[in-house]
Design an enzyme around this catalytic site. Structure first.
Site, PDB file in Angstrom:
ATOM      1  N   ASP A  57     -13.396  44.675 -28.713  1.00 32.60           N
ATOM      2  CA  ASP A  57     -14.820  44.342 -28.767  1.00 32.60           C
ATOM      3  C   ASP A  57     -15.057  43.162 -27.833  1.00 32.60           C
ATOM      4  O   ASP A  57     -14.117  42.607 -27.281  1.00 32.60           O
ATOM      5  CB  ASP A  57     -15.268  43.997 -30.192  1.00 32.60           C
TER       6      ASP A  57
ATOM      7  N   ASP B 246     -16.790  39.430 -27.316  1.00 30.42           N
ATOM      8  CA  ASP B 246     -17.404  38.248 -27.905  1.00 30.42           C
ATOM      9  C   ASP B 246     -18.005  37.403 -26.794  1.00 30.42           C
ATOM     10  O   ASP B 246     -17.415  37.252 -25.727  1.00 30.42           O
ATOM     11  CB  ASP B 246     -16.355  37.414 -28.664  1.00 30.42           C
TER      12      ASP B 246
ATOM     13  N   ASP C 270      -8.055  28.871 -31.349  1.00 27.16           N
ATOM     14  CA  ASP C 270      -6.692  28.789 -31.878  1.00 27.16           C
ATOM     15  C   ASP C 270      -5.595  28.808 -30.824  1.00 27.16           C
ATOM     16  O   ASP C 270      -4.768  27.906 -30.751  1.00 27.16           O
ATOM     17  CB  ASP C 270      -6.466  29.883 -32.938  1.00 27.16           C
TER      18      ASP C 270
END
Ligand code: ATP
Ligand code: MG
Length: 441
Positions: free
Chosen positions: A68, A70, A147
């Protein structure tokens, strides 16, 4: 809305990014979905910054098809909402916008800053853990809250360059998973990052940097305090990744599996190499194979395999105590599932599917009269039959019964190819946890 005070000298200390211009990387707009491009362009022409970020940039750089797209922007959620009629705002801990085009959802999040002021009413951190994350910021602040270095690259739609503050591009080239900042602190801030680090290492075939690896065993128990729903989401991602078997092995290697499936882990440790272990391994292999063949899978079947060991053990115990097999399975299922959902809660349809599969193992033994015909009409018959085959494969039960059913099914004619599948083939619900296909132009 909270704005962070920026002091000039902190800004001066900030590292400068490396910019990779269009000719210095392989991302081309033809690989980005039309919807994602629309979102990027519309934000841009609305006067906002707009970047593709996270997994999609990482995957495009690696020549993989992103699951997907983002988008990150300096527009605030309400401004995004105004710009896109087809959007809605979601999330509390993390407010962001979903912009929908048909089946495809583009996740648009506002740049966020680090959150170290614990003094305000709107405290972001409790015991070193992030509880809220809505302090808006700029791109060069946003990057530090992400992260992994490989997940923190930004592709700008204004000049098609990739912005790298954290050495993510080098890590992508050398196949390395590194945390941004001090790994220990970043894990404590959000323990799910431990699972993410392991998951991406396996999925991408990267090696975990020794510094990212070192604190994992010590901090694994922090997962026990995570919201069970969030852990289940992560479990689904770990085992629906196409590399479920390796993910399982790495979770065991880092002593993490026990924090997700304590009942199963206890028994695995007792009987390493025994047959039930093989059932789980075969189920995971099977899942990987089905994903490789683009066949549908459902987490319900995975749950059945992941928890079968404790269910089977408990069933045997209850039967030794004199219970019928049918009752024993039902009670064992109740006990095991209710303990498990305290660790990883799951939608009822999945736990119910697992229960059905387990219960049907007893009913599949009854092959007299018109029972088999009736059983075949059970919505979970096919999954239960597949489960029986796995049990046979792993030496848990004998071949004869499986052969009987295989013949019987053949005689009944083609009743659908689907294994481990909900009846509604490729229906929306059944595919909920499959990565959506990108519509390419
Ligand atoms: P994929 O969607 O392929 O699983 P992804 O990297 O896009 O991988 P998402 O969960 O969609 O993963 O998150 C999007 C981005 O948000 C990540 O790339 C990362 O930059 C950031 N992110 C997600 N979860 C965390 C987290 N727990 N801590 C810090 N940053 C995170
Ligand atoms: Mg993503």
């Amino acid at each position: 809305m909270i704005f962070k005070n920026q002091s000039a000298n902190i800004t001066e200390l900030r590292p400068k990014p490396r910019i990779f211009t269009r000719s210095e990387h392989n991302i081309s707009r033809s690989q980005i979905s039309e919807s994602a491009l629309k979102v990027l362009y519309r934000l841009n022409s609305g006067g906002y910054q707009a970047y593709l970020v996270g997994g999609s940039v990482r995957d495009l750089l690696l020549g993989r098809e992103p699951k997907d797209f983002d988008v990150a922007t300096d527009a605030h959620p309400e401004q995004i909402r105004e710009l896109f009629r087809n959007s809605r705002l979601i999330g509390r801990r993390f407010r962001l916008a979903h912009v929908r085009y048909g089946d495809e959802i583009i996740e648009v999040s506002t740049f966020r800053a680090q959150h170290d002021d614990t003094e305000t009413d709107d405290a972001q951190m409790v015991n070193g853990r992030i509880v809220r994350d809505n302090v808006y910021g700029t791109l060069d602040e946003d990057v530090w809250r992400r992260d992994l270095t490989v997940n923190a690259l930004y592709y700008g739609i204004d000049d098609f360059s990739v912005i790298d503050y954290v050495g993510g591009m080098d890590d992508i080239k050398s196949g390395r998973i590194r945390l941004i900042g001090n790994p220990r602190d970043r894990y404590i801030e959000d323990p799910v990052r431990i699972l993410r680090a392991v998951r991406f290492a396996v999925k991408l075939g990267f090696r975990l940097d020794p510094e990212a690896e070192a604190p994992i065993e010590e901090l694994g128990s922090l997962l026990d305090e995570m919201p069970p729903a969030r852990l289940f989401e992560e479990v689904v991602k770990l085992f629906n990744s196409g590399v479920a078997l390796q993910s399982f092995e790495q979770l065991r290697h880092y002593d993490l599996f026990g924090h997700l499936f304590p009942q199963t882990d206890n028994l695995l440790s007792e009987q390493e190499g025994g047959y039930p272990h093989t059932l789980l391994i075969r189920a995971l292999q099977n899942t990987d194979l089905r994903i490789a063949q683009d066949k549908p899978i459902t987490p319900g079947f995975l749950v059945a395999a992941l928890l079968w060991l404790p269910v089977y053990e408990l069933t045997r115990k209850y039967m030794e105590e004199g219970m019928s097999e049918f009752d024993a399975i039902a009670l064992a299922s109740d006990v095991v599932v209710s303990k498990q959902v305290k660790r990883t809660s799951m939608p009822r349809r999945y736990s119910q599917m697992a229960r059905d599969i387990w219960q049907l193992q007893a009913r599949l033994k009854r092959t007299r009269g018109n029972r088999p015909q009736r059983l075949m009409k059970h919505p979970k018959f096919r999954a239960a039959y597949d489960f029986l085959l796995l049990r046979v494969d792993s030496g848990e039960t004998d071949q004869q019964l499986a052969d009987w059913w295989t013949n019987f099914i053949k005689k009944q004619g083609p009743s659908g190819e689907s294994a481990a599948t909900p009846r509604r083939k490729r229906g929306r619900r059944g595919n909920r946890h499959r990565p959506p296909k990108n519509r390419k132009q």
